[in-house]
Write a protein that holds these residues in place. Sequence first.
Motif, short mmCIF file in Angstrom:
data_model
loop_
_atom_site.label_atom_id
_atom_site.label_comp_id
_atom_site.label_asym_id
_atom_site.label_seq_id
_atom_site.Cartn_x
_atom_site.Cartn_y
_atom_site.Cartn_z
N PHE A 123 64.83 6.27 60.89
CA PHE A 123 65.57 6.26 59.62
C PHE A 123 65.08 5.14 58.72
CE2 PHE A 123 69.24 4.48 57.25
CZ PHE A 123 69.45 5.53 56.37
N GLY A 124 64.88 3.94 59.32
CA GLY A 124 64.34 2.83 58.55
C GLY A 124 62.95 3.13 58.03
N THR A 125 62.16 3.85 58.83
CA THR A 125 60.82 4.25 58.39
C THR A 125 60.89 5.16 57.17
OG1 THR A 125 60.02 4.11 60.67
CG2 THR A 125 58.68 5.36 59.12
N VAL A 126 61.84 6.10 57.21
CA VAL A 126 62.02 7.01 56.07
C VAL A 126 62.42 6.24 54.82
CG1 VAL A 126 63.41 8.92 55.18
CG2 VAL A 126 62.55 9.00 57.52
N VAL A 127 63.34 5.26 55.01
CA VAL A 127 63.76 4.43 53.87
C VAL A 127 62.54 3.69 53.30
CG1 VAL A 127 65.14 2.41 53.18
CG2 VAL A 127 66.14 4.17 54.67
N GLY A 128 61.69 3.16 54.19
CA GLY A 128 60.48 2.46 53.74
C GLY A 128 59.54 3.39 53.00
N MET A 129 59.40 4.62 53.50
CA MET A 129 58.52 5.58 52.83
C MET A 129 59.05 5.94 51.44
SD MET A 129 56.01 6.08 54.87
CE MET A 129 55.24 7.56 54.22
N ILE A 130 60.37 6.03 51.33
CA ILE A 130 60.96 6.31 50.02
C ILE A 130 60.63 5.18 49.04
CG2 ILE A 130 63.16 6.50 48.78
CD1 ILE A 130 64.26 7.95 51.27
N GLU A 131 60.69 3.94 49.55
CA GLU A 131 60.35 2.80 48.69
C GLU A 131 58.87 2.84 48.30
OE1 GLU A 131 61.58 -1.09 49.63
OE2 GLU A 131 63.60 -0.52 50.28
N ILE A 132 58.02 3.25 49.24
CA ILE A 132 56.58 3.34 48.93
C ILE A 132 56.33 4.36 47.82
CG2 ILE A 132 54.36 4.11 49.85
CD1 ILE A 132 55.22 2.91 52.56
N PHE A 133 56.97 5.52 47.94
CA PHE A 133 56.79 6.53 46.90
C PHE A 133 57.43 6.10 45.59
CE2 PHE A 133 56.14 9.39 50.62
CZ PHE A 133 54.89 9.86 50.26
N GLY A 134 58.51 5.30 45.73
CA GLY A 134 59.16 4.80 44.51
C GLY A 134 58.30 3.79 43.77
N ALA A 135 57.35 3.19 44.51
CA ALA A 135 56.48 2.20 43.88
C ALA A 135 55.40 2.84 43.01
CB ALA A 135 55.81 1.33 44.95
N GLN A 136 55.24 4.15 43.16
CA GLN A 136 54.22 4.85 42.37
C GLN A 136 54.80 5.23 41.00
OE1 GLN A 136 51.20 5.14 43.81
NE2 GLN A 136 52.09 4.16 45.64
N ASN A 137 54.06 4.96 39.99
CA ASN A 137 54.45 5.36 38.65
C ASN A 137 53.19 5.70 37.84
OD1 ASN A 137 53.48 2.80 37.41
ND2 ASN A 137 55.18 1.90 38.55
N PRO A 138 53.35 6.30 36.67
CA PRO A 138 52.16 6.73 35.90
C PRO A 138 51.18 5.60 35.58
CG PRO A 138 54.14 7.75 35.02
CD PRO A 138 54.60 6.76 36.06
N SER A 139 51.69 4.39 35.46
CA SER A 139 50.81 3.27 35.10
C SER A 139 50.17 2.62 36.32
CB SER A 139 51.61 2.22 34.31
OG SER A 139 52.67 1.72 35.09
N GLY A 140 50.46 3.14 37.52
CA GLY A 140 49.92 2.56 38.76
C GLY A 140 51.05 2.23 39.72
N ASN A 142 53.34 -0.57 42.05
CA ASN A 142 53.84 -1.94 42.08
C ASN A 142 53.48 -2.52 43.45
OD1 ASN A 142 55.34 -4.28 42.35
ND2 ASN A 142 57.10 -3.46 41.20
N PRO A 143 52.52 -3.45 43.53
CA PRO A 143 52.06 -3.95 44.83
C PRO A 143 53.18 -4.58 45.66
CG PRO A 143 50.55 -4.61 43.10
CD PRO A 143 51.74 -4.03 42.42
N ALA A 144 54.09 -5.32 45.02
CA ALA A 144 55.17 -5.98 45.76
C ALA A 144 56.10 -4.94 46.37
CB ALA A 144 55.94 -6.91 44.83
N GLN A 145 56.47 -3.92 45.59
CA GLN A 145 57.35 -2.88 46.09
C GLN A 145 56.66 -2.05 47.17
OE1 GLN A 145 59.05 -0.48 42.99
NE2 GLN A 145 60.40 0.65 44.37
N LEU A 146 55.36 -1.81 46.97
CA LEU A 146 54.58 -1.07 47.97
C LEU A 146 54.55 -1.83 49.31
CD1 LEU A 146 52.74 1.40 48.51
CD2 LEU A 146 50.81 -0.01 47.75
N ALA A 147 54.29 -3.14 49.24
CA ALA A 147 54.23 -3.95 50.45
C ALA A 147 55.59 -4.00 51.14
CB ALA A 147 53.77 -5.37 50.10
#
Length: 201
Positions: A123-140, A142-147
């Motif tokens: 479940f924690g892994t899924v939450v982390g994956m959601i944050e990873i995908f949330g870090a993606q945006n049209p302008s590129g 966010n390295p901090a959010q991705l990490a």
Amino acid sequence: MLAIFQAAGWPIWLLLIASIVATALIVERLMSLRRARILPPSTLDEVVRIYQSGNVTPDIIAKLESSSPLGVVLSAALRNVDAPREVMKESIEEAGSGVAHTLERFLTTLGTIATLAPLMGLFGTVVGMIEIFGAQNPSGSNPAQLAHGISVALYNTGFGLAIAMPTLVFYRHFRALVDSFVLQMEQQAVRFVDVVHNSRK
């Protein structure tokens, strides 16, 4: 340690609670399931001596019953010394079932934690994956959010497995220990039944 928990995100606190509960149950079962406490070595000889002396009183039976789980089983046999062999064995089996249920206390919870911890990690892994995908945006990205998303995913998976593996080992160990204790109690009780009925032949 606090920095690790912060990097792992809020799902790690669920795993922390599970690890505390599992540790407490393991310590409690290690203290409760000691051979000397469950199967005192001199109990059977004392019961045989009491029976042969003819000094079987309700007070002695009550004292025996409160002394140990083996005492509970033997006291059931002692209450039925005047009954046929089959009745004595039935009383032993009933007492043994009750003792087994007592010895198995908390093992279901321990087994549930062993099964649930990897799922909580997932479940924690899924939450982390959601944050990873949330870090993606049209302008590129966010390295901090991705990490942070990667940290959440990996830490929770690792903690889930680290909790589940020792908990499962202890759960299986305690189950085998309880089965062994119950078998030995029944064997000692049957030996007492043999003493009672062989002495009457």
